[in-house]
Design an enzyme around this catalytic site. Structure first.
Site, PDB file in Angstrom:
ATOM      1  N   ASN A   7       0.856  -1.189   0.000  1.00  0.00           N
ATOM      2  CA  ASN A   7       0.000   0.000   0.000  1.00  0.00           C
ATOM      3  C   ASN A   7       0.900   1.250   0.000  1.00  0.00           C
ATOM      4  O   ASN A   7       1.726   1.410   0.908  1.00  0.00           O
ATOM      5  CB  ASN A   7      -0.875  -0.049   1.264  1.00  0.00           C
ATOM      6  CG  ASN A   7      -1.835   1.116   1.345  1.00  0.00           C
ATOM      7  OD1 ASN A   7      -1.457   2.245   1.086  1.00  0.00           O
ATOM      8  ND2 ASN A   7      -3.065   0.841   1.718  1.00  0.00           N
ATOM      9  N   HIS A  10       0.977   5.709   2.311  1.00  0.00           N
ATOM     10  CA  HIS A  10       1.793   6.375   3.330  1.00  0.00           C
ATOM     11  C   HIS A  10       2.916   7.200   2.719  1.00  0.00           C
ATOM     12  O   HIS A  10       3.404   8.139   3.342  1.00  0.00           O
ATOM     13  CB  HIS A  10       2.319   5.347   4.329  1.00  0.00           C
ATOM     14  CG  HIS A  10       1.208   4.505   4.880  1.00  0.00           C
ATOM     15  ND1 HIS A  10       0.428   4.910   5.937  1.00  0.00           N
ATOM     16  CD2 HIS A  10       0.699   3.329   4.461  1.00  0.00           C
ATOM     17  CE1 HIS A  10      -0.498   3.991   6.161  1.00  0.00           C
ATOM     18  NE2 HIS A  10      -0.357   3.032   5.281  1.00  0.00           N
ATOM     19  N   HIS A  43      -5.450   3.914  -1.843  1.00  0.00           N
ATOM     20  CA  HIS A  43      -6.802   4.238  -1.383  1.00  0.00           C
ATOM     21  C   HIS A  43      -7.090   5.687  -1.770  1.00  0.00           C
ATOM     22  O   HIS A  43      -6.468   6.601  -1.231  1.00  0.00           O
ATOM     23  CB  HIS A  43      -6.850   4.050   0.144  1.00  0.00           C
ATOM     24  CG  HIS A  43      -8.197   4.284   0.759  1.00  0.00           C
ATOM     25  ND1 HIS A  43      -8.434   4.053   2.083  1.00  0.00           N
ATOM     26  CD2 HIS A  43      -9.375   4.726   0.251  1.00  0.00           C
ATOM     27  CE1 HIS A  43      -9.691   4.342   2.369  1.00  0.00           C
ATOM     28  NE2 HIS A  43     -10.286   4.757   1.266  1.00  0.00           N
ATOM     29  N   ARG A  45      -9.216   8.425  -1.177  1.00  0.00           N
ATOM     30  CA  ARG A  45     -10.239   8.793  -0.185  1.00  0.00           C
ATOM     31  C   ARG A  45     -11.057   9.958  -0.712  1.00  0.00           C
ATOM     32  O   ARG A  45     -10.585  10.759  -1.515  1.00  0.00           O
ATOM     33  CB  ARG A  45      -9.587   9.167   1.149  1.00  0.00           C
ATOM     34  CG  ARG A  45      -8.894   7.990   1.823  1.00  0.00           C
ATOM     35  CD  ARG A  45      -8.395   8.383   3.194  1.00  0.00           C
ATOM     36  NE  ARG A  45      -9.483   8.473   4.140  1.00  0.00           N
ATOM     37  CZ  ARG A  45      -9.745   7.573   5.084  1.00  0.00           C
ATOM     38  NH1 ARG A  45      -8.999   6.505   5.223  1.00  0.00           N
ATOM     39  NH2 ARG A  45     -10.760   7.739   5.900  1.00  0.00           N
ATOM     40  N   ARG A  49      -6.890  12.965   1.054  1.00  0.00           N
ATOM     41  CA  ARG A  49      -5.861  13.377   2.031  1.00  0.00           C
ATOM     42  C   ARG A  49      -4.466  12.838   1.687  1.00  0.00           C
ATOM     43  O   ARG A  49      -3.482  13.378   2.140  1.00  0.00           O
ATOM     44  CB  ARG A  49      -6.259  12.978   3.449  1.00  0.00           C
ATOM     45  CG  ARG A  49      -6.166  11.507   3.710  1.00  0.00           C
ATOM     46  CD  ARG A  49      -6.321  11.211   5.177  1.00  0.00           C
ATOM     47  NE  ARG A  49      -7.690  11.405   5.609  1.00  0.00           N
ATOM     48  CZ  ARG A  49      -8.224  10.746   6.640  1.00  0.00           C
ATOM     49  NH1 ARG A  49      -7.479   9.920   7.339  1.00  0.00           N
ATOM     50  NH2 ARG A  49      -9.471  10.934   6.984  1.00  0.00           N
ATOM     51  N   GLU A  70      -8.422   0.800  -3.448  1.00  0.00           N
ATOM     52  CA  GLU A  70      -9.293   0.771  -2.264  1.00  0.00           C
ATOM     53  C   GLU A  70     -10.197   1.978  -2.333  1.00  0.00           C
ATOM     54  O   GLU A  70      -9.706   3.098  -2.573  1.00  0.00           O
ATOM     55  CB  GLU A  70      -8.418   0.956  -1.022  1.00  0.00           C
ATOM     56  CG  GLU A  70      -8.276  -0.245  -0.168  1.00  0.00           C
ATOM     57  CD  GLU A  70      -7.439   0.095   1.038  1.00  0.00           C
ATOM     58  OE1 GLU A  70      -7.763   1.045   1.766  1.00  0.00           O
ATOM     59  OE2 GLU A  70      -6.430  -0.591   1.232  1.00  0.00           O
ATOM     60  N   THR A 101      -8.561   3.556   8.040  1.00  0.00           N
ATOM     61  CA  THR A 101      -9.784   2.745   8.002  1.00  0.00           C
ATOM     62  C   THR A 101      -9.916   1.991   9.323  1.00  0.00           C
ATOM     63  O   THR A 101      -9.036   1.222   9.684  1.00  0.00           O
ATOM     64  CB  THR A 101      -9.703   1.744   6.819  1.00  0.00           C
ATOM     65  OG1 THR A 101      -9.272   2.453   5.671  1.00  0.00           O
ATOM     66  CG2 THR A 101     -11.045   1.096   6.559  1.00  0.00           C
ATOM     67  N   GLU A 151     -10.947  -9.363   2.064  1.00  0.00           N
ATOM     68  CA  GLU A 151      -9.745  -9.005   2.820  1.00  0.00           C
ATOM     69  C   GLU A 151     -10.152  -8.940   4.281  1.00  0.00           C
ATOM     70  O   GLU A 151     -11.006  -8.144   4.668  1.00  0.00           O
ATOM     71  CB  GLU A 151      -9.179  -7.646   2.366  1.00  0.00           C
ATOM     72  CG  GLU A 151      -7.926  -7.291   3.166  1.00  0.00           C
ATOM     73  CD  GLU A 151      -7.322  -5.943   2.788  1.00  0.00           C
ATOM     74  OE1 GLU A 151      -7.554  -5.459   1.665  1.00  0.00           O
ATOM     75  OE2 GLU A 151      -6.638  -5.367   3.660  1.00  0.00           O
ATOM     76  N   HIS A 191      -3.984  -4.742   7.628  1.00  0.00           N
ATOM     77  CA  HIS A 191      -4.174  -3.616   8.535  1.00  0.00           C
ATOM     78  C   HIS A 191      -3.373  -3.813   9.810  1.00  0.00           C
ATOM     79  O   HIS A 191      -3.625  -4.746  10.566  1.00  0.00           O
ATOM     80  CB  HIS A 191      -5.649  -3.346   8.875  1.00  0.00           C
ATOM     81  CG  HIS A 191      -5.898  -1.879   9.084  1.00  0.00           C
ATOM     82  ND1 HIS A 191      -5.515  -1.231  10.212  1.00  0.00           N
ATOM     83  CD2 HIS A 191      -6.419  -0.947   8.259  1.00  0.00           C
ATOM     84  CE1 HIS A 191      -5.823   0.048  10.087  1.00  0.00           C
ATOM     85  NE2 HIS A 191      -6.371   0.259   8.907  1.00  0.00           N
TER      86      HIS A 191
HETATM   87  N1  PXP Z   1      -6.032  -2.935   4.009  1.00  0.00           N
HETATM   88  C1  PXP Z   1      -6.902  -1.896   4.087  1.00  0.00           C
HETATM   89  C2  PXP Z   1      -8.302  -2.117   3.632  1.00  0.00           C
HETATM   90  C3  PXP Z   1      -6.485  -0.633   4.554  1.00  0.00           C
HETATM   91  O1  PXP Z   1      -7.362   0.379   4.612  1.00  0.00           O
HETATM   92  C4  PXP Z   1      -5.149  -0.459   4.938  1.00  0.00           C
HETATM   93  C5  PXP Z   1      -4.680   0.878   5.432  1.00  0.00           C
HETATM   94  O2  PXP Z   1      -4.511   1.760   4.407  1.00  0.00           O
HETATM   95  C6  PXP Z   1      -4.280  -1.558   4.826  1.00  0.00           C
HETATM   96  C7  PXP Z   1      -4.757  -2.787   4.388  1.00  0.00           C
HETATM   97  C8  PXP Z   1      -2.829  -1.460   5.196  1.00  0.00           C
HETATM   98  O3  PXP Z   1      -2.728  -1.201   6.540  1.00  0.00           O
HETATM   99  P1  PXP Z   1      -1.311  -0.731   7.155  1.00  0.00           P
HETATM  100  O4  PXP Z   1      -0.989   0.556   6.513  1.00  0.00           O
HETATM  101  O5  PXP Z   1      -1.594  -0.634   8.608  1.00  0.00           O
HETATM  102  O6  PXP Z   1      -0.336  -1.799   6.781  1.00  0.00           O
END
Ligand code: PXP
Length: 239
Positions: A7, A10, A43, A45, A49, A70, A101, A151, A191
């Site tokens: 992902n 970040h 994602h 949003r 953001r 996402e 999330t 997921e 997550h």
């Molecule tokens: N899966 C989903 C649906 C998420 O919303 C997120 C957070 O963006 C993640 C996985 C990844 O989570 P993390 O950034 O805590 O690894």
């Protein structure tokens, strides 16, 4: 052997902190793929953001493995998905005030609406995943909506305050993953997973893919992004 999907939200969060152009999540996606990631997640949003519309368009051009968008199950996002054509979409709940999330989608609460969204995405040949809490009822509801994948939300496990709690939350994830697998759904999880708490997941071979962002970017600050991704790839491939 499980797969890692990275992902890149970040990376975009860091860029948005200064409102500039670096670091670029699109560059991060290419490095992640070179390091062995088998999917890239972003994602978009509603409040934009972190990931911007520009990022999504470029990621669609650049990602060679699998682009997973996402998004909240709302009309604006469905239209964007249909115009950008990611390989898959993950439907997630979204609240503007949340830091990230916070829970899984309550699929049972709005079954018919979600069913229609899945149909529209399927007509465009986009696979659909539902981000759900580790509950067999939610897994079954996702299946009823026509989902291809679920997921499983691992956040409560990741945030457990002690070993006893962690074990209980882990068992729930295991149960949900097994019921999804038995229903013929693809199974992924994510997550709050990091290089330590993910180790227990070798006990759940039904999980095919892990969606991980924060812990990889956090580690990348110290060891570099390529190495941080590679270390997580090696971890999940050993399962
Ligand atoms: N899966 C989903 C649906 C998420 O919303 C997120 C957070 O963006 C993640 C996985 C990844 O989570 P993390 O950034 O805590 O690894």
């Amino acid at each position: 052997m499980a797969k890692l999907a990275v992902n890149v939200d970040h990376v975009a969060t860091l860029r948005q902190a200064r409102g500039g152009v670096e670091p670029d999540p699109v560059t991060a996606a290419s490095i992640a793929e070179l390091a062995g990631a088998e999917g890239i997640i972003c994602h978009l949003r509603e409040d934009r953001r972190h990931i911007q519309d520009r990022d999504l368009r470029l990621l669609r051009e650049v990602v060679k493995t699998k682009l997973n968008l996402e998004m909240a199950p709302v009309e604006e996002m469905v239209e964007i998905a249909l115009s950008v054509s990611p390989d898959m979409v993950t439907l997630v709940p979204e609240r503007r005030q949340e830091l990230t999330t916070e829970g899984g989608l309550d699929v049972l609460a709005d079954l018919e609406r979600y069913q229609k969204i899945v149909e529209r995405l399927h007509r465009a040949r986009i696979l659909v995943s539902f981000f759900v809490d580790p509950s067999p009822e939610q897994v079954m509801a996702a299946k009823d909506c026509g989902a291809d994948i679920v997921e499983i939300h691992t956040g409560q496990y990741a945030e457990a305050k002690n070993e006893d709690q962690a074990e209980k939350k882990f068992r729930k994830i295991e149960q949900a993953a097994k019921s999804a697998f038995e229903l013929g759904l693809g199974v992924s999880a994510g997550h709050g997973l990091n290089y330590v708490n993910i180790k227990r997941f070798r006990l759940i071979p039904e999980i095919e893919e892990y969606s991980i962002g924060h812990s990889i970017v956090a580690r990348a600050v110290f060891v570099g992004f390529e190495r941080a991704v590679r270390e997580m790839v090696e971890m999940v491939r050993s399962f």
